[in-house]
Design a protein around this motif. Structure first.
Motif, PDB file in Angstrom:
ATOM      1  N   LYS A  21      24.824  58.707  66.325  1.00 30.84           N
ATOM      2  CA  LYS A  21      25.686  58.510  65.140  1.00 30.84           C
ATOM      3  C   LYS A  21      26.742  59.601  65.023  1.00 30.84           C
ATOM      4  N   LYS A  22      26.398  60.798  65.312  1.00 32.33           N
ATOM      5  CA  LYS A  22      27.345  61.920  65.249  1.00 32.33           C
ATOM      6  C   LYS A  22      28.455  61.744  66.272  1.00 32.33           C
ATOM      7  N   LYS A  23      28.041  61.325  67.472  1.00 32.67           N
ATOM      8  CA  LYS A  23      29.037  61.082  68.502  1.00 32.67           C
ATOM      9  C   LYS A  23      29.985  59.964  68.116  1.00 32.67           C
ATOM     10  N   GLN A  24      29.341  58.948  67.480  1.00 35.19           N
ATOM     11  CA  GLN A  24      30.185  57.826  67.061  1.00 35.19           C
ATOM     12  C   GLN A  24      31.244  58.266  66.053  1.00 35.19           C
ATOM     13  N   ARG A  25      30.887  59.138  65.112  1.00 40.45           N
ATOM     14  CA  ARG A  25      31.858  59.634  64.129  1.00 40.45           C
ATOM     15  C   ARG A  25      32.983  60.412  64.821  1.00 40.45           C
ATOM     16  N   LYS A  26      32.589  61.256  65.785  1.00 39.75           N
ATOM     17  CA  LYS A  26      33.601  62.004  66.515  1.00 39.75           C
ATOM     18  C   LYS A  26      34.549  61.085  67.257  1.00 39.75           C
ATOM     19  N   LEU A  27      33.941  60.080  67.872  1.00 34.55           N
ATOM     20  CA  LEU A  27      34.766  59.119  68.612  1.00 34.55           C
ATOM     21  C   LEU A  27      35.735  58.385  67.700  1.00 34.55           C
ATOM     22  N   LYS A  28      35.237  58.034  66.519  1.00 35.20           N
ATOM     23  CA  LYS A  28      36.113  57.349  65.548  1.00 35.20           C
ATOM     24  C   LYS A  28      37.291  58.245  65.148  1.00 35.20           C
ATOM     25  N   ASN A  29      37.004  59.518  64.878  1.00 30.26           N
ATOM     26  CA  ASN A  29      38.080  60.466  64.501  1.00 30.26           C
ATOM     27  C   ASN A  29      39.096  60.605  65.618  1.00 30.26           C
ATOM     28  N   LYS A  30      38.576  60.705  66.848  1.00 33.22           N
ATOM     29  CA  LYS A  30      39.491  60.815  67.978  1.00 33.22           C
ATOM     30  C   LYS A  30      40.341  59.568  68.125  1.00 33.22           C
ATOM     31  N   LYS A  32      41.240  57.554  65.742  1.00 30.50           N
ATOM     32  CA  LYS A  32      42.265  57.553  64.685  1.00 30.50           C
ATOM     33  C   LYS A  32      43.448  58.429  65.102  1.00 30.50           C
ATOM     34  N   LYS A  33      43.158  59.636  65.595  1.00 27.66           N
ATOM     35  CA  LYS A  33      44.238  60.522  66.042  1.00 27.66           C
ATOM     36  C   LYS A  33      45.048  59.882  67.150  1.00 27.66           C
ATOM     37  N   PHE A  34      44.327  59.244  68.094  1.00 33.68           N
ATOM     38  CA  PHE A  34      45.021  58.585  69.198  1.00 33.68           C
ATOM     39  C   PHE A  34      45.916  57.455  68.683  1.00 33.68           C
ATOM     40  N   ASP A  35      45.358  56.672  67.739  1.00 29.80           N
ATOM     41  CA  ASP A  35      46.150  55.571  67.172  1.00 29.80           C
ATOM     42  C   ASP A  35      47.407  56.090  66.462  1.00 29.80           C
ATOM     43  N   GLN A  38      49.812  57.084  68.992  1.00 32.03           N
ATOM     44  CA  GLN A  38      50.357  55.889  69.626  1.00 32.03           C
ATOM     45  C   GLN A  38      51.446  55.252  68.757  1.00 32.03           C
ATOM     46  N   ARG A  39      51.236  55.253  67.450  1.00 29.71           N
ATOM     47  CA  ARG A  39      52.234  54.688  66.537  1.00 29.71           C
ATOM     48  C   ARG A  39      53.541  55.488  66.612  1.00 29.71           C
ATOM     49  N   LYS A  40      53.409  56.822  66.680  1.00 34.94           N
ATOM     50  CA  LYS A  40      54.602  57.670  66.813  1.00 34.94           C
ATOM     51  C   LYS A  40      55.347  57.356  68.105  1.00 34.94           C
ATOM     52  N   VAL A  41      54.565  57.223  69.177  1.00 33.42           N
ATOM     53  CA  VAL A  41      55.175  56.911  70.470  1.00 33.42           C
ATOM     54  C   VAL A  41      55.882  55.562  70.411  1.00 33.42           C
ATOM     55  N   ASP A  42      55.220  54.593  69.752  1.00 29.28           N
ATOM     56  CA  ASP A  42      55.827  53.252  69.630  1.00 29.28           C
ATOM     57  C   ASP A  42      57.134  53.312  68.844  1.00 29.28           C
ATOM     58  N   LYS A  43      57.158  54.133  67.769  1.00 29.28           N
ATOM     59  CA  LYS A  43      58.390  54.263  66.978  1.00 29.28           C
ATOM     60  C   LYS A  43      59.526  54.842  67.827  1.00 29.28           C
ATOM     61  N   LYS A  44      59.192  55.900  68.559  1.00 31.65           N
ATOM     62  CA  LYS A  44      60.202  56.513  69.418  1.00 31.65           C
ATOM     63  C   LYS A  44      60.706  55.527  70.459  1.00 31.65           C
ATOM     64  N   GLN A  45      59.751  54.745  70.992  1.00 31.98           N
ATOM     65  CA  GLN A  45      60.130  53.761  72.002  1.00 31.98           C
ATOM     66  C   GLN A  45      61.069  52.697  71.403  1.00 31.98           C
ATOM     67  N   ASN A  46      60.747  52.287  70.152  1.00 30.40           N
ATOM     68  CA  ASN A  46      61.595  51.294  69.482  1.00 30.40           C
ATOM     69  C   ASN A  46      63.011  51.839  69.267  1.00 30.40           C
ATOM     70  N   LYS A  47      63.087  53.116  68.819  1.00 29.82           N
ATOM     71  CA  LYS A  47      64.408  53.741  68.614  1.00 29.82           C
ATOM     72  C   LYS A  47      65.183  53.810  69.921  1.00 29.82           C
TER      73      LYS A  47
END
Length: 454
Positions: A21-30, A32-35, A38-47
Motif C-alpha cells: 500500500k505504501k508503494k502504491q501511494r508513492k507510485l500514485k504521487n509519482k 501525478k507529477k509525471f502527468d 506531461q501536460r506542460k510538455v503538451d502545452k509547449k508542443q501545442n504552442k
C-alpha cells in the motif's frame, strides 16, 4: 509448533500488505507529477505547432507575393525580347530586335544600322554636324556673356532705384506723409504721385506740378525737380540738400549737395528723420535692449505696482523682417515724423565718417501714440490705456513726460544708422482701487538699438 507457525505466517502477510500500500501511494504521487509534467510538455508542443503553422502561412503569403512580382518581370522581359529597346527618336527598323547584355552592344548595333555607305554623303553629314556643334557652343558662350552683362546692369539699376526711392521717402516724410516700404519702380511712381498731390494741396504753381508729372519716366530728373520745388517753397524752413541729395551730380560743380553737412535745426531734424525712417523701409537686422526702471521716489507704492514699471528685455530682428512693431515708433510703418515744434534742441557733430545726432524733446502731459503728440512722433509711447491694461485695479492715469531724447550715430556717406538710443522720463499719478491716489517719479524708459545689418 503448528500454532506458532500460523501466527508467524499471519504476521508476515500483514506486513507484506502494508508495504504494498505504501508503494502504491508513492507510485500514485509519482504518476501525478509525471502527468503534470506531461501536460506542460503538451502545452509547449501545442504552442510550437501553432508557431510552425503561422510560419507556414507567412511563408506562403510571401511566396505568393514573390511569385506575382516574378510573373510581372517575366512578362516585361518577354515584351523587351520581342520589341527590343524603345528609342523615341529612331525608326522601328533600326531598333535592336533582341535583348543585349550591355550598352556597348546596343551602340554597336545602332552604329551598323546608321552607317552611311556613300562616302560623299557621309562627309557632308559630318560637316553639318560640326557646324551645328560650333553654332551651339557659340550660342551658349554668348548667352553666358550677355547674362553677365544683364546681371551687372540690373544690379546697377536696382541700386540707383533704391537710392532714388530713399530720397523720395525723405520728401514724403518731410511733408507728413507715410513712407512706402518698397524700393521698386512702382513704389517710386507712387512716391512721385504722393509728392505731386502734396504740392497740389499746397497750391503751388500748376506748371511745376505738371512738369514733375511729365518727367516721371526720367526718374532721376523728376527727383531733382521735386527737391528744387520743396527747397524754394517750404514755408517753415528750407529742407536739407544733404538728406535729399540726388544720385546724379552736375559735371560743372566741384562740390555737390551730398557733401553739405546739416547745420540748422530743421536740416538736422530732417536728416535724422530720413535715417530713422530708412530702418523700416530697408528692413535691416539689429539687436534691441529695452530697459524701464523707477529712479525717483515711489512713496507708499505697493511692490506689485512697482514691478509693473520695471523691465529688462533683449530682442533680435533679422535682416528682411518687418520692424513696424519692434522699432520706434512701434505699430507704424514710419519711424519718425518730428518737426521743429516737437524738438527743443537738435545738434550734429561729425566724428570720423559718422554723424553723432542728438535731438532733445520738451515736456508733454499724457502724450498719445502716433503723429498726434510730440513724443508719439518718434517714440513707442506708453499711454494711459497701456497703463490701465497692466491691472484692472488701476482706475485713472495721469502722466507727465520730460527729458526725452534721441541719440543716433549715422554713416555720413550712406545715411545708414549704426546705433540709436531712444529715452524718455515720466512722472506717474494713479488712482488705484482700495489704495486711492498714489504716484511714482522718474520712470525712465530706454531703447538701445545696435549691430545693424544692412
Amino acid at each position: 509448533m503448528k500454532s506458532d507457525e500460523k501466527e508467524l505466517t499471519a504476521t508476515f502477510e500483514t506486513t507484506e500488505v502494508k508495504v504494498s500500500k505504501k508503494k502504491q501511494r508513492k507510485l500514485k504521487n509519482k504518476q501525478k507529477k509525471f502527468d503534470k509534467k506531461q501536460r506542460k510538455v503538451d502545452k509547449k508542443q501545442n504552442k510550437l505547432d501553432k508557431k510552425k503553422e503561422k510560419a507556414k502561412k507567412i511563408t506562403k503569403h510571401k511566396q505568393k507575393k514573390f511569385d506575382k512580382k516574378q510573373r510581372k518581370i517575366d512578362r516585361k522581359q518577354r515584351k523587351v525580347n520581342k520589341k527590343g529597346v524603345k528609342w523615341g527618336i529612331l525608326p522601328a527598323e533600326i531598333l535592336p530586335a533582341k535583348k543585349y547584355n550591355n550598352a556597348k552592344e546596343i551602340f554597336q548595333h545602332l552604329k551598323e544600322k546608321l552607317h552611311i555607305k556613300n562616302k560623299k554623303l557621309r562627309i557632308f553629314v559630318r560637316i553639318i554636324a560640326i557646324i551645328l556643334c560650333v553654332v551651339l557652343v557659340f550660342g551658349l558662350v554668348s548667352g553666358i556673356i550677355n547674362a553677365n552683362k544683364e546681371k551687372k546692369w540690373l544690379d546697377e539699376t536696382n541700386q540707383k532705384i533704391q537710392d532714388i526711392s530713399i530720397k523720395l521717402n525723405n520728401i514724403v516724410t518731410y511733408y507728413g506723409g507715410e513712407p512706402v516700404g518698397e524700393n521698386n519702380i512702382m513704389a517710386i511712381q507712387r512716391k512721385l504721385d504722393t509728392i505731386i498731390r502734396i504740392l497740389e494741396n499746397k497750391n503751388l504753381n500748376a506748371g511745376v506740378v505738371n512738369q514733375v508729372d511729365d518727367e516721371i519716366v526720367i526718374i532721376d530728373d523728376a527727383v531733382e525737380e521735386a527737391i528744387d520745388v520743396i527747397e524754394d517753397n517750404a514755408s517753415s524752413s528750407s529742407l536739407s540738400s544733404s538728406s535729399l541729395s540726388s544720385s546724379s551730380s552736375s559735371s560743372g560743380s566741384s562740390s555737390t549737395s551730398a557733401s553739405k553737412v546739416p547745420s540748422t535745426k530743421a536740416q538736422i531734424i530732417a536728416y535724422c528723420n530720413a535715417a530713422l525712417n530708412r530702418v523700416k523701409s530697408d528692413k535691416p537686422g539689429y539687436n534691441k535692449h529695452y530697459v524701464m526702471d523707477i529712479k525717483g521716489d515711489v512713496g507708499d507704492l505697493p511692490s506689485w505696482l512697482t514691478s509693473l514699471a520695471k523691465a529688462n528685455e533683449t530682442s533680435t530682428v533679422k535682416k528682411g523682417e518687418s520692424s513696424n512693431n519692434s522699432f520706434p515708433a512701434s505699430g507704424y510703418s514710419w519711424s519718425s515724423k518730428l518737426t521743429e515744434k516737437d524738438v527743443s534742441t537738435a545738434t550734429l557733430k561729425q566724428s570720423g565718417s559718422k554723424y553723432i545726432i542728438t535731438i532733445k524733446l520738451g515736456e508733454e502731459d499724457n502724450p498719445t501714440k502716433g503723429d498726434t503728440s510730440h513724443y508719439g512722433r518718434c517714440m513707442s509711447v506708453m499711454d494711459a490705456n497701456d497703463v490701465k491694461a497692466k491691472s484692472s485695479l488701476i482706475k485713472s492715469v495721469d502722466m507727465h513726460y520730460y527729458n526725452g531724447y534721441i541719440q543716433a550715430e549715422v554713416d555720413s556717406k550712406s545715411g545708414k544708422l549704426s546705433k540709436v538710443t531712444f529715452s524718455a522720463t515720466a512722472d506717474l499719478k494713479l488712482n488705484v482701487a482700495l489704495l486711492g491716489d498714489i504716484s511714482a517719479k522718474e520712470i525712465v524708459s530706454t531703447e538701445t538699438i545696435t549691430n545693424f545689418v544692412w
